[in-house]
Scaffold this motif. Structure first.
Motif, PDB file in Angstrom:
ATOM      1  N   ALA A 181      54.342  35.981  40.778  1.00 12.00           N
ATOM      2  CA  ALA A 181      55.369  35.724  41.793  1.00 12.00           C
ATOM      3  C   ALA A 181      54.748  35.213  43.086  1.00 12.00           C
ATOM      4  O   ALA A 181      55.296  34.316  43.738  1.00 12.00           O
ATOM      5  CB  ALA A 181      56.167  36.995  42.051  1.00 12.00           C
ATOM      6  N   GLU A 182      53.596  35.768  43.468  1.00  8.76           N
ATOM      7  CA  GLU A 182      52.916  35.307  44.677  1.00  8.76           C
ATOM      8  C   GLU A 182      52.430  33.870  44.519  1.00  8.76           C
ATOM      9  O   GLU A 182      52.500  33.065  45.455  1.00  8.76           O
ATOM     10  CB  GLU A 182      51.734  36.225  45.010  1.00  8.76           C
ATOM     11  N   SER A 183      51.932  33.540  43.337  1.00 12.06           N
ATOM     12  CA  SER A 183      51.468  32.179  43.078  1.00 12.06           C
ATOM     13  C   SER A 183      52.621  31.190  43.209  1.00 12.06           C
ATOM     14  O   SER A 183      52.483  30.130  43.819  1.00 12.06           O
ATOM     15  CB  SER A 183      50.872  32.100  41.668  1.00 12.06           C
ATOM     16  N   PHE A 191      45.510  31.857  46.027  1.00 12.65           N
ATOM     17  CA  PHE A 191      46.314  32.425  47.106  1.00 12.65           C
ATOM     18  C   PHE A 191      45.736  33.760  47.568  1.00 12.65           C
ATOM     19  O   PHE A 191      44.937  34.391  46.869  1.00 12.65           O
ATOM     20  CB  PHE A 191      47.762  32.642  46.629  1.00 12.65           C
ATOM     21  N   ASP A 192      46.149  34.161  48.757  1.00 14.89           N
ATOM     22  CA  ASP A 192      45.770  35.464  49.314  1.00 14.89           C
ATOM     23  C   ASP A 192      46.960  36.405  49.235  1.00 14.89           C
ATOM     24  O   ASP A 192      48.111  35.967  49.380  1.00 14.89           O
ATOM     25  CB  ASP A 192      45.346  35.335  50.781  1.00 14.89           C
ATOM     26  N   ILE A 193      46.694  37.680  49.035  1.00 15.98           N
ATOM     27  CA  ILE A 193      47.754  38.678  49.079  1.00 15.98           C
ATOM     28  C   ILE A 193      47.576  39.516  50.351  1.00 15.98           C
ATOM     29  O   ILE A 193      46.462  39.633  50.861  1.00 15.98           O
ATOM     30  CB  ILE A 193      47.752  39.579  47.823  1.00 15.98           C
ATOM     31  N   ILE A 223      41.748  35.800  32.626  1.00 20.61           N
ATOM     32  CA  ILE A 223      43.130  35.555  33.032  1.00 20.61           C
ATOM     33  C   ILE A 223      43.232  35.302  34.539  1.00 20.61           C
ATOM     34  O   ILE A 223      44.004  34.458  34.986  1.00 20.61           O
ATOM     35  CB  ILE A 223      44.030  36.735  32.615  1.00 20.61           C
ATOM     36  N   ILE A 224      42.422  36.037  35.291  1.00 19.44           N
ATOM     37  CA  ILE A 224      42.416  35.873  36.745  1.00 19.44           C
ATOM     38  C   ILE A 224      40.975  35.891  37.247  1.00 19.44           C
ATOM     39  O   ILE A 224      40.053  36.302  36.526  1.00 19.44           O
ATOM     40  CB  ILE A 224      43.212  36.986  37.471  1.00 19.44           C
ATOM     41  N   ASP A 225      40.804  35.466  38.476  1.00 16.47           N
ATOM     42  CA  ASP A 225      39.559  35.668  39.200  1.00 16.47           C
ATOM     43  C   ASP A 225      39.947  36.100  40.605  1.00 16.47           C
ATOM     44  O   ASP A 225      41.059  35.802  41.077  1.00 16.47           O
ATOM     45  CB  ASP A 225      38.724  34.389  39.234  1.00 16.47           C
ATOM     46  N   TYR A 226      39.054  36.785  41.291  1.00 15.45           N
ATOM     47  CA  TYR A 226      39.399  37.257  42.628  1.00 15.45           C
ATOM     48  C   TYR A 226      38.155  37.614  43.419  1.00 15.45           C
ATOM     49  O   TYR A 226      37.083  37.876  42.859  1.00 15.45           O
ATOM     50  CB  TYR A 226      40.325  38.482  42.556  1.00 15.45           C
ATOM     51  N   HIS A 230      41.675  37.532  47.803  1.00 13.87           N
ATOM     52  CA  HIS A 230      41.898  36.150  47.378  1.00 13.87           C
ATOM     53  C   HIS A 230      41.902  36.091  45.858  1.00 13.87           C
ATOM     54  O   HIS A 230      40.957  36.553  45.213  1.00 13.87           O
ATOM     55  CB  HIS A 230      40.819  35.214  47.931  1.00 13.87           C
ATOM     56  N   PHE A 231      42.966  35.512  45.278  1.00 15.15           N
ATOM     57  CA  PHE A 231      43.131  35.498  43.826  1.00 15.15           C
ATOM     58  C   PHE A 231      43.277  34.071  43.302  1.00 15.15           C
ATOM     59  O   PHE A 231      43.728  33.166  44.013  1.00 15.15           O
ATOM     60  CB  PHE A 231      44.365  36.304  43.429  1.00 15.15           C
ATOM     61  N   PHE A 232      42.898  33.921  42.038  1.00 20.89           N
ATOM     62  CA  PHE A 232      43.037  32.654  41.332  1.00 20.89           C
ATOM     63  C   PHE A 232      43.569  32.948  39.936  1.00 20.89           C
ATOM     64  O   PHE A 232      42.976  33.724  39.182  1.00 20.89           O
ATOM     65  CB  PHE A 232      41.676  31.944  41.245  1.00 20.89           C
ATOM     66  N   LEU A 233      44.720  32.359  39.610  1.00 22.50           N
ATOM     67  CA  LEU A 233      45.294  32.524  38.278  1.00 22.50           C
ATOM     68  C   LEU A 233      44.808  31.371  37.402  1.00 22.50           C
ATOM     69  O   LEU A 233      45.002  30.199  37.736  1.00 22.50           O
ATOM     70  CB  LEU A 233      46.826  32.536  38.338  1.00 22.50           C
ATOM     71  N   LYS A 234      44.174  31.714  36.296  1.00 22.19           N
ATOM     72  CA  LYS A 234      43.574  30.704  35.426  1.00 22.19           C
ATOM     73  C   LYS A 234      44.566  30.218  34.376  1.00 22.19           C
ATOM     74  O   LYS A 234      45.428  30.974  33.906  1.00 22.19           O
ATOM     75  CB  LYS A 234      42.330  31.285  34.735  1.00 22.19           C
TER      76      LYS A 234
END
Length: 239
Positions: A181-183, A191-193, A223-226, A230-234
């Motif tokens: 949802a944040e993405s 993105f940052d949370i 699935i993700i990196d962070y 700061h997050f990255f959805l792969k």
């Protein structure tokens, strides 16, 4: 002897040009021109206050009549249950409005608190004057009320979204539902949370250790990196 209007204008002088830039970006004043804003705000202005990190802006048990606009810094709305467990309702960042639901019910006691995450500056506005605008600002009244209704609808959607996250069957699903949802909201897979690990755990109604473990598993599974918040959805790897 100073009149009440003179006193208000004198206090309003503490609002800087940078503050006005931030105010104009907020949902509440969207579409209102700078000249209109400077004419309108003195009618609504109550005070501007600065807070240190960790200070309470509102506390559970308070009664409030004003709404807050976060000029700088950040905070979060939290609720404690009977046994002392903390539950984060939402984050507040620069430009956000808070307290409007409680201020709209005069005399009601709030059951949540608002605590700063860093040094912050808040502009307090009188909601009653917003709903019953003075004659000098009648031209902007309808526009302001439209924005207020949009703001309340947006807050309702945010609470519904949170309900979606916390009612997922597994912690992994809670995390992925929230990050997805944040993405979408930020229009990017990077993105940052607005939460640290403990705050994210409290927001998703999870234990911090379990959350950290599941985030690590999601990272290992590609699935993700962070890095911190700061997050990255792969993208899924096609076979």
């Amino acid at each position: 002897m100073k009149t009440a209007e003179t006193n208000i204008k004198s206090a309003f002088s503490k609002v800087s040009d940078a503050d006005l830039d931030q105010i104009q970006k907020s949902v509440l004043f969207r579409g209102i021109e700078r000249s209109e804003l400077t004419a309108l705000l003195p009618c609504l202005y109550d005070e501007k206050r600065n807070y240190l990190k960790g200070e309470w802006i509102f506390q559970a048990g308070d009664t409030i009549s004003n709404i807050g606009l976060m000029l700088s810094g950040s905070a979060h709305i939290e609720r404690y249950d009977y046994w002392g467990g903390r539950h984060i309702v939402t984050a507040i960042t620069s430009g956000d409005i808070f307290g409007e639901s409680f201020a709209a019910s005069p005399g009601s006691i709030i059951n949540v608190g608002v605590q700063t995450d860093e040094n912050a500056s808040v502009l307090f506005l009188n909601l009653s004057k917003m709903l019953h605008m003075c004659t000098s600002s009648y031209r902007f009244h309808a526009h302001l009320i439209d924005n207020l209704v949009s703001l309340l609808a947006r807050k309702n959607l945010m609470l519904n979204e949170k309900l979606t996250y916390v009612t997922q069957h597994t912690l992994r699903d809670k995390i992925l539902s929230y990050l997805s949802a944040e993405s979408i909201r930020q229009h990017s897979s990077y993105f940052d949370i607005p939460f640290d690990r403990q705050q994210l755990a409290d927001y998703l109604n999870a234990e911090r250790s379990a959350l950290s473990k599941e985030l690590s598993n999601l990272k290992k599974d590609g699935i993700i990196d962070y890095q911190k918040n700061h997050f990255f959805l792969k993208e899924p790897v096609s076979e």
